[in-house]
Motif scaffolding. Sequence first.
Motif, PDB file in Angstrom:
ATOM      1  N   PRO A  46       0.814  -1.224   0.000  1.00 23.80           N
ATOM      2  CA  PRO A  46       0.000   0.000   0.000  1.00 23.80           C
ATOM      3  C   PRO A  46       0.847   1.275   0.000  1.00 23.80           C
ATOM      4  N   ALA A  47       1.997   1.236   0.704  1.00 22.54           N
ATOM      5  CA  ALA A  47       2.875   2.411   0.736  1.00 22.54           C
ATOM      6  C   ALA A  47       3.435   2.701  -0.651  1.00 22.54           C
ATOM      7  N   TYR A  48       3.878   1.671  -1.354  1.00 17.19           N
ATOM      8  CA  TYR A  48       4.375   1.838  -2.718  1.00 17.19           C
ATOM      9  C   TYR A  48       3.302   2.451  -3.616  1.00 17.19           C
ATOM     10  N   LEU A  49       2.087   1.950  -3.526  1.00 17.55           N
ATOM     11  CA  LEU A  49       1.000   2.436  -4.369  1.00 17.55           C
ATOM     12  C   LEU A  49       0.667   3.894  -4.066  1.00 17.55           C
ATOM     13  N   THR A  50       0.564   4.236  -2.791  1.00 19.43           N
ATOM     14  CA  THR A  50       0.216   5.604  -2.388  1.00 19.43           C
ATOM     15  C   THR A  50       1.274   6.604  -2.840  1.00 19.43           C
ATOM     16  N   PHE A  51       2.543   6.291  -2.572  1.00 22.67           N
ATOM     17  CA  PHE A  51       3.623   7.199  -2.956  1.00 22.67           C
ATOM     18  C   PHE A  51       3.747   7.316  -4.472  1.00 22.67           C
ATOM     19  N   GLY A  52       3.439   6.230  -5.172  1.00 22.03           N
ATOM     20  CA  GLY A  52       3.494   6.270  -6.636  1.00 22.03           C
ATOM     21  C   GLY A  52       2.495   7.250  -7.223  1.00 22.03           C
ATOM     22  N   ILE A  53       1.283   7.235  -6.709  1.00 22.42           N
ATOM     23  CA  ILE A  53       0.240   8.149  -7.187  1.00 22.42           C
ATOM     24  C   ILE A  53       0.627   9.602  -6.911  1.00 22.42           C
ATOM     25  N   ILE A  54       1.161   9.857  -5.709  1.00 15.71           N
ATOM     26  CA  ILE A  54       1.574  11.221  -5.361  1.00 15.71           C
ATOM     27  C   ILE A  54       2.713  11.681  -6.271  1.00 15.71           C
ATOM     28  N   ALA A  55       3.681  10.801  -6.504  1.00 19.05           N
ATOM     29  CA  ALA A  55       4.836  11.159  -7.338  1.00 19.05           C
ATOM     30  C   ALA A  55       4.410  11.518  -8.759  1.00 19.05           C
ATOM     31  N   MET A  56       3.491  10.753  -9.329  1.00 19.86           N
ATOM     32  CA  MET A  56       3.046  11.031 -10.694  1.00 19.86           C
ATOM     33  C   MET A  56       2.362  12.391 -10.789  1.00 19.86           C
ATOM     34  N   SER A  57       1.687  12.794  -9.722  1.00 15.69           N
ATOM     35  CA  SER A  57       0.991  14.082  -9.732  1.00 15.69           C
ATOM     36  C   SER A  57       1.962  15.267  -9.698  1.00 15.69           C
ATOM     37  N   LEU A  58       3.212  15.026  -9.306  1.00 20.08           N
ATOM     38  CA  LEU A  58       4.193  16.107  -9.239  1.00 20.08           C
ATOM     39  C   LEU A  58       4.553  16.672 -10.611  1.00 20.08           C
ATOM     40  N   THR A  59       4.269  15.920 -11.657  1.00 17.18           N
ATOM     41  CA  THR A  59       4.589  16.414 -13.002  1.00 17.18           C
ATOM     42  C   THR A  59       3.832  17.699 -13.313  1.00 17.18           C
ATOM     43  N   ILE A  60       2.651  17.849 -12.742  1.00 20.19           N
ATOM     44  CA  ILE A  60       1.864  19.082 -12.940  1.00 20.19           C
ATOM     45  C   ILE A  60       2.606  20.275 -12.348  1.00 20.19           C
ATOM     46  N   PHE A  61       3.201  20.088 -11.176  1.00 18.30           N
ATOM     47  CA  PHE A  61       3.909  21.179 -10.511  1.00 18.30           C
ATOM     48  C   PHE A  61       5.200  21.539 -11.258  1.00 18.30           C
ATOM     49  N   SER A  62       5.883  20.546 -11.812  1.00 14.82           N
ATOM     50  CA  SER A  62       7.101  20.852 -12.573  1.00 14.82           C
ATOM     51  C   SER A  62       6.772  21.657 -13.819  1.00 14.82           C
ATOM     52  N   TRP A  63       5.642  21.359 -14.444  1.00 12.34           N
ATOM     53  CA  TRP A  63       5.189  22.128 -15.612  1.00 12.34           C
ATOM     54  C   TRP A  63       4.876  23.560 -15.200  1.00 12.34           C
ATOM     55  N   ALA A  64       4.244  23.753 -14.031  1.00 14.38           N
ATOM     56  CA  ALA A  64       3.892  25.092 -13.552  1.00 14.38           C
ATOM     57  C   ALA A  64       5.136  25.913 -13.242  1.00 14.38           C
ATOM     58  N   VAL A  65       6.163  25.282 -12.678  1.00 20.92           N
ATOM     59  CA  VAL A  65       7.403  25.995 -12.359  1.00 20.92           C
ATOM     60  C   VAL A  65       8.049  26.543 -13.622  1.00 20.92           C
ATOM     61  N   GLU A  66       8.065  25.743 -14.668  1.00 21.87           N
ATOM     62  CA  GLU A  66       8.648  26.225 -15.934  1.00 21.87           C
ATOM     63  C   GLU A  66       7.875  27.432 -16.455  1.00 21.87           C
ATOM     64  N   LYS A  67       6.554  27.348 -16.441  1.00 16.42           N
ATOM     65  CA  LYS A  67       5.728  28.423 -16.999  1.00 16.42           C
ATOM     66  C   LYS A  67       5.835  29.705 -16.184  1.00 16.42           C
ATOM     67  N   ILE A  68       5.821  29.584 -14.867  1.00 16.84           N
ATOM     68  CA  ILE A  68       5.721  30.765 -14.006  1.00 16.84           C
ATOM     69  C   ILE A  68       7.080  31.379 -13.687  1.00 16.84           C
ATOM     70  N   TRP A  69       8.049  30.527 -13.303  1.00 18.04           N
ATOM     71  CA  TRP A  69       9.309  31.069 -12.792  1.00 18.04           C
ATOM     72  C   TRP A  69      10.409  31.146 -13.849  1.00 18.04           C
ATOM     73  N   PHE A  70      10.475  30.165 -14.763  1.00 15.34           N
ATOM     74  CA  PHE A  70      11.623  30.120 -15.667  1.00 15.34           C
ATOM     75  C   PHE A  70      11.320  30.717 -17.053  1.00 15.34           C
ATOM     76  N   ARG A  71      10.184  30.373 -17.609  1.00 15.34           N
ATOM     77  CA  ARG A  71       9.914  30.857 -18.955  1.00 15.34           C
ATOM     78  C   ARG A  71       9.719  32.377 -18.969  1.00 15.34           C
ATOM     79  N   LYS A  72       9.035  32.915 -17.955  1.00 15.28           N
ATOM     80  CA  LYS A  72       8.875  34.369 -17.876  1.00 15.28           C
ATOM     81  C   LYS A  72      10.219  35.040 -17.627  1.00 15.28           C
ATOM     82  N   GLY A  73      11.039  34.405 -16.748  1.00 19.20           N
ATOM     83  CA  GLY A  73      12.356  34.977 -16.493  1.00 19.20           C
ATOM     84  C   GLY A  73      13.215  34.972 -17.739  1.00 19.20           C
TER      85      GLY A  73
END
Length: 352
Positions: A325-352
């Motif tokens: 269950p721990a592997y499954l839970t952490f896996g789902i959370i990790a996959m969702s982080l891709t959304i945040f990495s996309w947001a960082v590029e758009k907001i902090w790096f691409r504008k800069g």
Amino acid sequence: MTLLSQYFVHIGLSPSFVGVLMALPSVNALWANQFYFLLAYRFGVRRVVLYAATIGIASLWILFLSKNAFMIFVFCFSLMLSQGGLVPLLESSLVELASRAQLSYGRIRLFGTFGYAAASFLVANLVNEGFVTLFVVYSMLFFSIGLLVQKSKLEMSFHRRPSVRATDKRFSVLFAIVTVAVGFNLFNTVFLPVLVKSKNFHAASVGLSFTLMALSETPFLLFAERITKRFGSFKLLSSAIFVVGLRLILASFVTTEVQLLLTQLLHGWTYIVIYYATLFLMRQKLSAHVLEGTQIVFWMSLQGIGPLLGSSVGGVVVEKMGAEPAYLTFGIIAMSLTIFSWAVEKIWFRKG
């Protein structure tokens, strides 16, 4: 180092205590990276590595002879602290060497991949004869590193006294995502023995998994510069974070050792891609006077906060929920982080 978790499980330590022990490199990295860079600034890389390797060998064997939890903790702390002086200094020196000599750092990094694979394969086949073989191989690696570095010309040229105060603030946001992704990735490495034990697989499958994990990095490292330049650092980073989660989810569902070994092949598009994409981005975006300080913060994320979360929090979750269950839970959370990495590029790096 990662195979030590299998030894700790073997001698009957609880998953939460194993998590604490394997989190020690992470705790040390929160302060020791800057400490070691300062030592290298004053005394040189080679001298610092020699002292670290010597202390590491002594700590390793006292740890092996220790019978109670307190002594195991003390000398595991000493071992992990001494090892903390090796990785960031040597890797940073090699990056600098590659840059000066116009060599491919990806090709140089292959030696680490093959060395890791060879050591893991060797111990995986010897561990059934007794865990003392792990300590013998570990000692030989420390000795070899200390000896060979003294005969090399590896050093670092500092533009200023290293300090975490001289950093680019945009990378602090990026490192937050890298920290969590690396933590989930290390969780798989540290608690793979627990997962293997819960599924009643052979103990040797842990070492074989580590061997395949190391070898799986080879295709990327062979063409790292081309891949990075073609797709860009942020696309690579996002894809690697997604694969971190995918591997955890698949590992939770495996029913055979072969399936487990196949899922570990995904490692070739996890840590090394996150590491390389971030390193490439720093060298692309940063000037020399902030590069060194930002590198220290990067190592703190890579070796410190991320692994600390993966080991300590992971140990508690595994003990409460169970490995699968721990592997499954952490896996789902990790996959969702891709959304945040996309947001960082758009907001902090691409504008800069």
